[in-house]
Design an enzyme around this catalytic site. Structure first.
Site, PDB file in Angstrom:
ATOM      1  N   LYS A 195       0.881  -1.184   0.000  1.00  0.00           N
ATOM      2  CA  LYS A 195       0.000   0.000   0.000  1.00  0.00           C
ATOM      3  C   LYS A 195       0.915   1.230   0.000  1.00  0.00           C
ATOM      4  O   LYS A 195       1.434   1.635   1.031  1.00  0.00           O
ATOM      5  CB  LYS A 195      -0.877  -0.022   1.256  1.00  0.00           C
ATOM      6  N   GLU A 271      10.349   1.599  10.216  1.00  0.00           N
ATOM      7  CA  GLU A 271      11.335   2.645   9.945  1.00  0.00           C
ATOM      8  C   GLU A 271      10.586   3.972  10.023  1.00  0.00           C
ATOM      9  O   GLU A 271       9.783   4.294   9.132  1.00  0.00           O
ATOM     10  CB  GLU A 271      11.977   2.422   8.571  1.00  0.00           C
ATOM     11  N   CYS A 305      14.058  11.019   5.783  1.00  0.00           N
ATOM     12  CA  CYS A 305      14.007  10.767   7.226  1.00  0.00           C
ATOM     13  C   CYS A 305      15.366  10.949   7.882  1.00  0.00           C
ATOM     14  O   CYS A 305      15.459  11.143   9.078  1.00  0.00           O
ATOM     15  CB  CYS A 305      13.508   9.353   7.479  1.00  0.00           C
ATOM     16  N   GLU A 407      10.063  16.627  14.631  1.00  0.00           N
ATOM     17  CA  GLU A 407      10.432  16.437  13.225  1.00  0.00           C
ATOM     18  C   GLU A 407       9.590  17.371  12.357  1.00  0.00           C
ATOM     19  O   GLU A 407       8.368  17.401  12.461  1.00  0.00           O
ATOM     20  CB  GLU A 407      10.159  14.985  12.802  1.00  0.00           C
TER      21      GLU A 407
HETATM   22  P1  NAD Z   1       2.636   8.631   7.196  1.00  0.00           P
HETATM   23  O1  NAD Z   1       2.916   7.847   8.419  1.00  0.00           O
HETATM   24  O2  NAD Z   1       1.639   9.715   7.258  1.00  0.00           O
HETATM   25  O3  NAD Z   1       2.145   7.683   6.005  1.00  0.00           O
HETATM   26  C1  NAD Z   1       2.911   6.581   5.609  1.00  0.00           C
HETATM   27  C2  NAD Z   1       1.978   5.535   5.038  1.00  0.00           C
HETATM   28  O4  NAD Z   1       1.142   5.044   6.071  1.00  0.00           O
HETATM   29  C3  NAD Z   1       1.071   6.031   3.938  1.00  0.00           C
HETATM   30  O5  NAD Z   1       0.986   5.025   2.953  1.00  0.00           O
HETATM   31  C4  NAD Z   1      -0.257   6.203   4.658  1.00  0.00           C
HETATM   32  O6  NAD Z   1      -1.377   6.080   3.814  1.00  0.00           O
HETATM   33  C5  NAD Z   1      -0.213   5.065   5.643  1.00  0.00           C
HETATM   34  N1  NAD Z   1      -1.041   5.232   6.833  1.00  0.00           N
HETATM   35  C6  NAD Z   1      -1.337   6.379   7.484  1.00  0.00           C
HETATM   36  N2  NAD Z   1      -2.119   6.112   8.564  1.00  0.00           N
HETATM   37  C7  NAD Z   1      -2.303   4.771   8.590  1.00  0.00           C
HETATM   38  C8  NAD Z   1      -3.011   3.889   9.449  1.00  0.00           C
HETATM   39  N3  NAD Z   1      -3.672   4.335  10.522  1.00  0.00           N
HETATM   40  N4  NAD Z   1      -3.001   2.565   9.180  1.00  0.00           N
HETATM   41  C9  NAD Z   1      -2.312   2.106   8.114  1.00  0.00           C
HETATM   42  N5  NAD Z   1      -1.645   2.890   7.250  1.00  0.00           N
HETATM   43  C10 NAD Z   1      -1.620   4.210   7.491  1.00  0.00           C
HETATM   44  O7  NAD Z   1       4.043   9.166   6.696  1.00  0.00           O
HETATM   45  P2  NAD Z   1       4.351  10.110   5.470  1.00  0.00           P
HETATM   46  O8  NAD Z   1       3.856  11.477   5.807  1.00  0.00           O
HETATM   47  O9  NAD Z   1       3.885   9.443   4.237  1.00  0.00           O
HETATM   48  O10 NAD Z   1       5.956  10.099   5.449  1.00  0.00           O
HETATM   49  C11 NAD Z   1       6.766  10.968   6.177  1.00  0.00           C
HETATM   50  C12 NAD Z   1       7.238  10.297   7.455  1.00  0.00           C
HETATM   51  O11 NAD Z   1       7.913   9.081   7.132  1.00  0.00           O
HETATM   52  C13 NAD Z   1       8.257  11.125   8.213  1.00  0.00           C
HETATM   53  O12 NAD Z   1       7.981  11.028   9.582  1.00  0.00           O
HETATM   54  C14 NAD Z   1       9.575  10.439   7.902  1.00  0.00           C
HETATM   55  O13 NAD Z   1      10.601  10.634   8.852  1.00  0.00           O
HETATM   56  C15 NAD Z   1       9.152   9.016   7.836  1.00  0.00           C
HETATM   57  N6  NAD Z   1      10.118   8.203   7.078  1.00  0.00           N
HETATM   58  C16 NAD Z   1      10.948   7.363   7.755  1.00  0.00           C
HETATM   59  C17 NAD Z   1      11.904   6.612   7.064  1.00  0.00           C
HETATM   60  C18 NAD Z   1      12.878   5.673   7.756  1.00  0.00           C
HETATM   61  O14 NAD Z   1      13.543   4.913   7.073  1.00  0.00           O
HETATM   62  N7  NAD Z   1      12.991   5.718   9.072  1.00  0.00           N
HETATM   63  C19 NAD Z   1      11.965   6.718   5.689  1.00  0.00           C
HETATM   64  C20 NAD Z   1      11.110   7.597   5.033  1.00  0.00           C
HETATM   65  C21 NAD Z   1      10.175   8.337   5.746  1.00  0.00           C
HETATM   66  O1  6OD Z   2      18.378   3.892   1.920  1.00  0.00           O
HETATM   67  C1  6OD Z   2      17.506   3.209   2.460  1.00  0.00           C
HETATM   68  O2  6OD Z   2      17.501   1.966   2.396  1.00  0.00           O
HETATM   69  C2  6OD Z   2      16.442   3.858   3.216  1.00  0.00           C
HETATM   70  N1  6OD Z   2      15.555   3.055   3.831  1.00  0.00           N
HETATM   71  C3  6OD Z   2      16.367   5.211   3.247  1.00  0.00           C
HETATM   72  C4  6OD Z   2      15.407   5.927   3.964  1.00  0.00           C
HETATM   73  C5  6OD Z   2      15.288   7.253   3.766  1.00  0.00           C
HETATM   74  C6  6OD Z   2      14.312   8.023   4.452  1.00  0.00           C
HETATM   75  O3  6OD Z   2      13.667   8.919   3.969  1.00  0.00           O
END
Ligand code: NAD
Ligand code: 6OD
Length: 503
Positions: A195, A271, A305, A407
Site C-alpha cells: 500500500k 522505519e 528521514c 520532526e
Molecule cells: P505517514 O505515516 O503519514 O504515512 C505513511 C503511510 O502510512 C502512507 O501510505 C499512509 O497512507 C499510511 N497510513 C497512514 N495512517 C495509517 C493507518 N492508521 N493505518 C495504516 N496505514 C496508514 O508518513 P508520510 O507522511 O507518508 O511520510 C513521512 C514520514 O515518514 C516522516 O515522519 C519520515 O521521517 C518518515 N520516514 C521514515 C523513514 C525511515 O527509514 N525511518 C523513511 C522515510 C520516511
Molecule cells: O536507503 C535506504 O535503504 C532507506 N531506507 C532510506 C530511507 C530514507 C528516508 O527517507
C-alpha cells in the site's frame, strides 16, 4: 537520443498525457479498479497528473487471499536460484523503463529530475539485485552439540518464508522505499500486499506492470491504493491473515499500526521519523563539510528521514559555518522539477506545506534568529499554486524549543554551538528520536570515540546517506523497531526452523 534527453521528453509527455490516467490496484495478476477515485496531484503546480482508485475492504481481502494462494502455487515451488533470477529480471525491466519511472516519480513528488534519475530509480533496481545476490549466498547457523550420553546432535536452522507480508510506505522516496521492502520479502519466498502513499501512487503501479511483464506469478505481488485510517492502509494492517507488517512512515502512524497488529501478535518492522543531529568539529574539512551538510539538510527539500534538522558546530567555526551554509541555501535553485538545473523542488502537498510553514512561524515565536529563508518564494507562474517553501536556517533557539525537538520534514535546520566533545554528544542525544547522526572531523580517533556514543541506528562520519545495502538500517526510540538491510532483512522476512538431529 541521450538518456537525459530521453528522460526529459518522457517526463514532459507523461505530464501532458497523465491527467487522463487511472491508476488501479493489482490483485492476483490483474489490474482492478477500487471503490472510488482520488486525485494524484503534482506539487510543483497543483495540477492533477492522474487519478488512483482506492481499495475497499473487499479488495484488500482479495489481495491477501491471492497472496496466500500464491504461496502454495508455482511461486512456492521455485528454488532460490530461480527466484533470484526472476528478481534480476525485475531489475532489468525497471532499467528498461527507467525514463517512465523517473517521469512518474517526478510528476508525483515534484522532486528534481536529476535526483530521481540519480537516486530513486537506480536504487529500486539495486534493491532487487542486491537481495537476489544475498539470498543465493545466505548461510544458516549450525551447531555441533555434545549430549550427556556421550553422543552428539547437529543443530541447523532452516530459512522459510514468513508468509504474506503487508508493506506500507510513505511519499518521500516512494519507489526506493517500496522496493527496499518488496525485494527482500520476495527474495525470502514471501508474497506481498503493498500500500503506497496516497500522495504517490504512480511508481508502485509501474512496478506492478513490471511484475506482470516479468512473469511473476499472480498473487505474489499485490498492490492496493488508498489512504490510512478507514481505508486500504487500515484494512491491510488489521487483516488477520497478514503474517507480518513492515512500515515506513511517521512515528505516530507506526503506533497505530502496532495497535492494529497486536491482537494477532504479528511481527512488525518499523522505519519511522527522525530529528537527526550533525556534529561539526572545528577540525573538519570545512569546504567538504559545508557541501555535505547542504545535502544532509536540503536534499529532497529536506524530506528524507535521515536529514539533519539539528546541526551542532564547535564554537571557533560557528559563525563561519552558519554563513557558509546560508550561502549554500541561497544558492539552491527552486525550479520546475523537470528542469535539469533545479536543485530544490516543492514539498509534497499543500497540507505538508502548511505544517512546515507553521514551524517557520513557531520558530519566530520561540525566539529564533532567521538566518535565511522563513517564507515562500514567488514565481509569477503556475508554481505559485505549488508547494514550494524557502530553504531556511535558524539559530538561537533553546534545546527545549519545539522546533528543535519535533520532526519538521522540510528544508530547514537549527544551528547551535558547542564547546566540548561531551557537550556535543549530550546535545546530539537530547531527543526522543534516534535514527541517524553525522560527525564531521578529520580526527579519526575522535570519530571512533564519538560515533558509538550516538544513540541512533546509523552514524555517518564525513559523509551522509552513503548506503551499502548489506548494512543494518533502522532507528532507536521513536525512530523505529528492528533493522532491515542485508541479513537483517532476510531475518525479518523469514522464519527460522531449528532442526536438531541426534546421532
Ligand atoms: P505517514 O505515516 O503519514 O504515512 C505513511 C503511510 O502510512 C502512507 O501510505 C499512509 O497512507 C499510511 N497510513 C497512514 N495512517 C495509517 C493507518 N492508521 N493505518 C495504516 N496505514 C496508514 O508518513 P508520510 O507522511 O507518508 O511520510 C513521512 C514520514 O515518514 C516522516 O515522519 C519520515 O521521517 C518518515 N520516514 C521514515 C523513514 C525511515 O527509514 N525511518 C523513511 C522515510 C520516511
Ligand atoms: O536507503 C535506504 O535503504 C532507506 N531506507 C532510506 C530511507 C530514507 C528516508 O527517507
Amino acid at each position: 537520443m541521450s538518456l537525459s534527453k530521453q528522460i526529459s521528453s518522457t517526463v514532459h509527455r507523461t505530464l501532458q498525457e497523465s491527467p487522463a490516467k487511472l491508476l488501479h490496484g493489482y490483485v492476483d495478476g490483474r489490474f482492478v479498479p477500487g471503490r472510488r477515485e482520488f486525485p494524484d496531484v503534482n506539487p510543483a503546480d497543483g495540477s492533477v497528473v492522474a487519478k488512483a482508485t482506492e481499495a475497499g475492504e473487499e479488495l484488500v481481502d482479495a489481495a491477501v487471499g491471492a497472496a496466500h494462494r500464491a504461496l502454495k502455487g508455482e511461486w512456492g515451488r521455485l528454488g532460490v536460484r530461480e527466484r533470484a533470477a526472476m528478481m534480476c529480471r525485475i531489475a532489468e525491466r525497471i532499467e528498461a523503463r527507467f525514463a517512465e519511472f523517473v517521469a512518474a516519480e517526478v510528476a508525483d513528488t515534484g522532486k528534481p529530475i536529476s535526483l530521481a534519475s540519480r537516486l530513486d530509480v537506480p536504487r529500486a533496481a539495486a534493491n532487487f539485485r542486491v537481495f537476489a545476490d544475498l539470498i543465493k549466498t545466505a548461510g544458516v547457523e549450525a551447531f555441533h552439540t555434545e549430549t550427556t550420553d556421550g553422543r552428539s546432535a547437529l543443530n541447523y536452522a532452516v530459512r522459510k518464508p514468513i508468509g504474506v507480508v503487508g508493506i506500507i510506505t510513505p511519499w518521500n522516496l516512494p519507489l526506493l522505499l517500496l522496493t527496499w521492502k518488496v525485494a527482500p520479502a520476495m527474495a525470502c519466498g514471501n508474497t506481498v500486499v503493498v500500500k503506497p502513499s496516497e500522495e504517490t501512487p504512480a511508481t508502485a503501479t509501474l512496478l506492478a506492470e513490471v511484475m506482470h511483464e516479468t512473469g511473476v506469478p499472480p498473487g505474489v505481488f499485490n498492490l492496493v491504493h488508498g489512504f490510512g485510517p478507514d481505508s486500504a492502509g487500515e484494512f491491510l494492517t488489521r487483516h488477520p491473515d497478514v503474517n507480518a507488517m513492515t512500515f515506513t512512515g511517521e512515528s505516530r502512524t507506526g503506533a497505530a499500526i502496532m495497535r492494529a497488529c497486536a491482537p494477532n501478535v504479528r511481527p512488525v518492522s518499523f522505519e519511522l521519523g527522525g530529528k537527526n543531529a550533525a556534529v561539526v568539529f572545528a577540525d573538519c574539512d570545512f569546504a567538504a563539510t559545508v557541501d555535505g551538510l547542504a545535502e544532509a539538510v536540503f536534499l529532497n527539500t529536506g524530506q528524507v528521514c535521515l536529514c539533519a534538522e539539528r546541526v551542532y558546530v564547535e564554537r571557533p567555526i560557528f559563525e563561519q559555518f552558519v554563513d557558509a551554509l546560508k550561502q549554500k541555501a541561497r544558492g539552491l535553485r527552486a525550479g520546475w522539477p523537470t528542469d535539469e538545473s533545479t536543485t530544490l523542488g516543492p514539498l509534497i502537498s499543500k497540507e505538508h506545506r502548511e505544517k512546515v510553514l507553521s514551524y517557520y512561524g513557531l520558530a519566530r515565536e520561540e525566539g529564533a534568529t532567521v538566518v535565511t529563508g522563513g517564507g515562500v518564494q514567488g514565481f509569477g507562474d503556475a508554481r505559485d499554486n505549488g508547494c514550494y517553501v524557502e530553504p531556511t536556517i535558524w539559530t538561537g533557539l533553546k534545546e527545549s524549543a519545539r522546533c528543535v525537538q519535533e520532526e519538521i520534514f522540510g528544508p530547514v535546520c537549527h544551528i547551535a554551538s558547542f564547546d566540548s566533545e561531551e557537550e556535543a554528544i549530550a546535545l546530539a542525544n537530547d531527543t526522543r528520536y534516534g535514527l541517524a547522526a553525522s560527525i564531521w572531523t578529520t580526527n579519526l580517533q575522535r570519530a571512533h570515540r564519538v560515533a558509538p556514543q550516538m544513540d541512533v541506528g546509523i552514524t555517518w562520519v564525513n559523509c551522509w546517506f552513503l548506503r551499502d545495502l548489506r548494512t543494518p538500517f533502522g532507528g532507536v526510540g521513536l525512530s523505529g523497531i528492528g533493522r532491515e538491510g542485508g541479513v537483517h532483512s532476510l531475518n525479518f522476512y523469514s522464519e527460522l526452523n531449528n532442526v536438531c538431529i541426534k546421532f
